[in-house]
Design a protein around this motif. Structure first.
Motif, PDB file in Angstrom:
ATOM      1  N   UNK A  28      36.119  35.453  34.010  1.00  0.00           N
ATOM      2  CA  UNK A  28      36.374  36.867  34.270  1.00  0.00           C
ATOM      3  C   UNK A  28      36.689  37.116  35.742  1.00  0.00           C
ATOM      4  N   UNK A  29      35.997  36.419  36.632  1.00  0.00           N
ATOM      5  CA  UNK A  29      36.255  36.577  38.068  1.00  0.00           C
ATOM      6  C   UNK A  29      37.670  36.142  38.414  1.00  0.00           C
ATOM      7  N   UNK A  30      38.099  35.025  37.842  1.00  0.00           N
ATOM      8  CA  UNK A  30      39.464  34.549  38.073  1.00  0.00           C
ATOM      9  C   UNK A  30      40.487  35.540  37.520  1.00  0.00           C
ATOM     10  N   UNK A  31      40.174  36.125  36.368  1.00  0.00           N
ATOM     11  CA  UNK A  31      41.060  37.079  35.734  1.00  0.00           C
ATOM     12  C   UNK A  31      41.274  38.312  36.617  1.00  0.00           C
ATOM     13  N   UNK A  34      43.092  37.237  40.148  1.00  0.00           N
ATOM     14  CA  UNK A  34      44.488  36.809  40.023  1.00  0.00           C
ATOM     15  C   UNK A  34      45.447  37.943  40.352  1.00  0.00           C
ATOM     16  N   UNK A  35      44.988  39.170  40.176  1.00  0.00           N
ATOM     17  CA  UNK A  35      45.841  40.330  40.433  1.00  0.00           C
ATOM     18  C   UNK A  35      44.935  41.502  40.818  1.00  0.00           C
ATOM     19  N   UNK A  36      44.245  41.418  41.955  1.00  0.00           N
ATOM     20  CA  UNK A  36      43.209  42.409  42.300  1.00  0.00           C
ATOM     21  C   UNK A  36      43.749  43.780  42.663  1.00  0.00           C
ATOM     22  N   UNK A  37      45.025  43.892  43.010  1.00  0.00           N
ATOM     23  CA  UNK A  37      45.569  45.166  43.464  1.00  0.00           C
ATOM     24  C   UNK A  37      46.581  45.738  42.473  1.00  0.00           C
ATOM     25  N   UNK A  38      46.332  45.537  41.160  1.00  0.00           N
ATOM     26  CA  UNK A  38      47.235  46.087  40.157  1.00  0.00           C
ATOM     27  C   UNK A  38      47.306  47.600  40.278  1.00  0.00           C
ATOM     28  N   UNK A  39      46.182  48.213  40.644  1.00  0.00           N
ATOM     29  CA  UNK A  39      46.180  49.652  40.900  1.00  0.00           C
ATOM     30  C   UNK A  39      45.174  49.913  42.007  1.00  0.00           C
ATOM     31  N   UNK A  40      45.591  50.635  43.022  1.00  0.00           N
ATOM     32  CA  UNK A  40      44.810  50.771  44.247  1.00  0.00           C
ATOM     33  C   UNK A  40      43.422  51.365  44.031  1.00  0.00           C
ATOM     34  N   UNK A  41      43.264  52.187  42.999  1.00  0.00           N
ATOM     35  CA  UNK A  41      41.971  52.834  42.760  1.00  0.00           C
ATOM     36  C   UNK A  41      40.844  51.826  42.593  1.00  0.00           C
ATOM     37  N   UNK A  42      41.152  50.669  41.982  1.00  0.00           N
ATOM     38  CA  UNK A  42      40.111  49.715  41.623  1.00  0.00           C
ATOM     39  C   UNK A  42      39.939  48.573  42.619  1.00  0.00           C
ATOM     40  N   UNK A  43      40.701  48.567  43.692  1.00  0.00           N
ATOM     41  CA  UNK A  43      40.674  47.431  44.620  1.00  0.00           C
ATOM     42  C   UNK A  43      39.274  47.142  45.165  1.00  0.00           C
ATOM     43  N   UNK A  44      38.515  48.128  45.683  1.00  0.00           N
ATOM     44  CA  UNK A  44      37.174  47.810  46.210  1.00  0.00           C
ATOM     45  C   UNK A  44      36.259  47.200  45.143  1.00  0.00           C
ATOM     46  N   UNK A  89      35.634  44.099  33.615  1.00  0.00           N
ATOM     47  CA  UNK A  89      36.659  43.060  33.726  1.00  0.00           C
ATOM     48  C   UNK A  89      37.683  43.187  32.609  1.00  0.00           C
ATOM     49  N   UNK A  90      37.223  43.438  31.401  1.00  0.00           N
ATOM     50  CA  UNK A  90      38.150  43.627  30.278  1.00  0.00           C
ATOM     51  C   UNK A  90      39.023  44.857  30.490  1.00  0.00           C
ATOM     52  N   UNK A  91      38.404  45.937  30.970  1.00  0.00           N
ATOM     53  CA  UNK A  91      39.178  47.148  31.206  1.00  0.00           C
ATOM     54  C   UNK A  91      40.223  46.919  32.297  1.00  0.00           C
ATOM     55  N   UNK A  92      39.824  46.281  33.385  1.00  0.00           N
ATOM     56  CA  UNK A  92      40.773  46.099  34.473  1.00  0.00           C
ATOM     57  C   UNK A  92      41.914  45.162  34.075  1.00  0.00           C
ATOM     58  N   UNK A  93      41.612  44.154  33.259  1.00  0.00           N
ATOM     59  CA  UNK A  93      42.683  43.270  32.806  1.00  0.00           C
ATOM     60  C   UNK A  93      43.682  44.044  31.950  1.00  0.00           C
ATOM     61  N   UNK A  94      43.197  45.023  31.180  1.00  0.00           N
ATOM     62  CA  UNK A  94      44.113  45.865  30.409  1.00  0.00           C
ATOM     63  C   UNK A  94      44.976  46.709  31.340  1.00  0.00           C
ATOM     64  N   UNK A  95      44.409  47.124  32.486  1.00  0.00           N
ATOM     65  CA  UNK A  95      45.187  47.860  33.487  1.00  0.00           C
ATOM     66  C   UNK A  95      46.247  46.943  34.094  1.00  0.00           C
ATOM     67  N   UNK A  96      45.876  45.710  34.396  1.00  0.00           N
ATOM     68  CA  UNK A  96      46.839  44.738  34.909  1.00  0.00           C
ATOM     69  C   UNK A  96      48.043  44.626  33.973  1.00  0.00           C
ATOM     70  N   UNK A  97      47.770  44.447  32.684  1.00  0.00           N
ATOM     71  CA  UNK A  97      48.841  44.268  31.710  1.00  0.00           C
ATOM     72  C   UNK A  97      49.686  45.533  31.584  1.00  0.00           C
ATOM     73  N   UNK A  98      49.052  46.695  31.605  1.00  0.00           N
ATOM     74  CA  UNK A  98      49.814  47.943  31.481  1.00  0.00           C
ATOM     75  C   UNK A  98      50.715  48.162  32.684  1.00  0.00           C
ATOM     76  N   UNK A  99      50.250  47.796  33.887  1.00  0.00           N
ATOM     77  CA  UNK A  99      51.064  47.949  35.087  1.00  0.00           C
ATOM     78  C   UNK A  99      52.261  47.001  35.067  1.00  0.00           C
ATOM     79  N   UNK A 100      52.108  45.861  34.409  1.00  0.00           N
ATOM     80  CA  UNK A 100      53.187  44.878  34.351  1.00  0.00           C
ATOM     81  C   UNK A 100      54.292  45.314  33.391  1.00  0.00           C
ATOM     82  N   UNK A 101      53.899  45.848  32.227  1.00  0.00           N
ATOM     83  CA  UNK A 101      54.891  46.135  31.184  1.00  0.00           C
ATOM     84  C   UNK A 101      55.335  47.591  31.157  1.00  0.00           C
TER      85      UNK A 101
END
Length: 301
Positions: A28-31, A34-44, A89-101
């Motif tokens: 989960x940490x690697x996940x 791998x893309x920590x700044x997909x959306x600025x709100x969650x970066x910290x 972690x699951x929620x943020x990974x879904x944000x990563x994918x939504x920002x990509x597509x």
């Protein structure tokens, strides 16, 4: 009927359970990183959660190794934060994918994130059952213990007994491998304990009713919140409401099963805790509301 020693029939131990927690924490940490700044709100939060995951699993591993220390307090205190970090972690990974597509299809990010969250929390459960084929067997064993621990003395025991029966009908584990308790429970009936006091019966029944009332209240809250995403678009609003509701309870179910089946449990702790459901609701609700709300504000600006 007697309770089932779940660890014995599945061959799990404290060492393997905590080792699994360490492995999932690293994944989960690697996940996230791998893309920590997909959306600025969650970066910290994205830099804090991986640290928290790895730190918690380290502490839990040390508690297991130290045989001279009563580790119940450590596991009780760290489990909620471990679950919280996993759900985030699951929620943020879904944000990563939504920002990509999001640029490929004309669907708002808020809706896409919920679609991916549903997929991330449901598909692993489906694949697990297809590959390992013991999910329904595990749920039957744990549900049997939950019934005997309190529900048995309520008027809802037959309804919960059907869950055990249905899981046993669906499992591919041969009946010859079932413990005697499940053989007795299959196509049988949970009877009330004659030694249970009137207060225990009433208290247990009221507890089940309160749980259903809480479920309905949360369902209304989630539907209302999802619908408010874009009231001007009724189709999109209804879709958001449904997806928010489904994603919360899919994620809750996935994390419950994940840590109940492979995570560590102190002998005096329950497998399925209501606290995990509250954590799932709060994490996803506030994270998604913040994400969707800021997306809408940025669109207006």
């Amino acid at each position: 009927m007697e309770e089932i020693q779940v660890e014995s029939i599945f061959g799990t131990s404290s060492d393997t359970a905590v080792d699994f927690e360490i492995t999932i924490a690293a994944f989960l940490s690697t996940m996230i990183l791998a893309y920590p700044d997909a959306y600025w709100l969650f970066v910290p939060v994205n830099y804090f959660v991986p640290f928290l995951l790895l730190f918690l699993t380290l502490v839990r591993r040390i508690a297991i190794i130290n045989s001279f220390y009563d580790s119940k307090g450590v596991f009780t205190a760290t489990k909620p934060f471990l679950v919280l970090s996993t759900i985030y972690s699951l929620f943020y990974f879904s944000v990563q994918l939504s920002e990509i597509v999001v640029g490929l299809i004309s669907v708002p990010n808020g809706v896409l994130s919920l679609v991916f969250l549903c997929i991330l929390s449901f598909v692993p459960i489906l694949l697990y059952e297809l590959v390992f084929e013991d999910l329904f067997y595990f749920i039957a064993a744990v549900s049997h213990n939950m019934i005997l621990s309190g529900i048995q003395n309520t008027r809802f025991r037959k309804e919960f007994g059907r869950i055990v029966n249905q899981c046993l009908q669906s499992t591919t584990v041969p009946r010859s491998d079932w413990p005697d308790q499940l053989v007795e429970a299959y196509q049988g009936e949970y009877t009330r304990d004659d030694d249970a006091s009137l207060g225990e019966r009433i208290g247990g029944t009221l507890g089940v009713i309160a749980a259903f009332a809480f479920f309905l209240l949360i369902a209304v809250l989630l539907f209302f919140t999802g619908y408010s995403l874009d009231p001007s678009n009724s189709v999109l609003s209804i879709l958001s409401a449904i997806l928010l509701f489904i994603s919360v309870f899919f994620t809750d179910g996935f994390t419950r099963i994940l840590y109940a089946r492979y995570g560590y449990h102190h002998p005096e702790q329950s497998y399925f805790s209501a606290k995990q459901t509250v954590i799932a609701i709060c994490v996803i609700y506030f994270s998604w509301v913040s994400y969707a709300g800021l997306l809408g504000l940025e669109t207006i600006l």
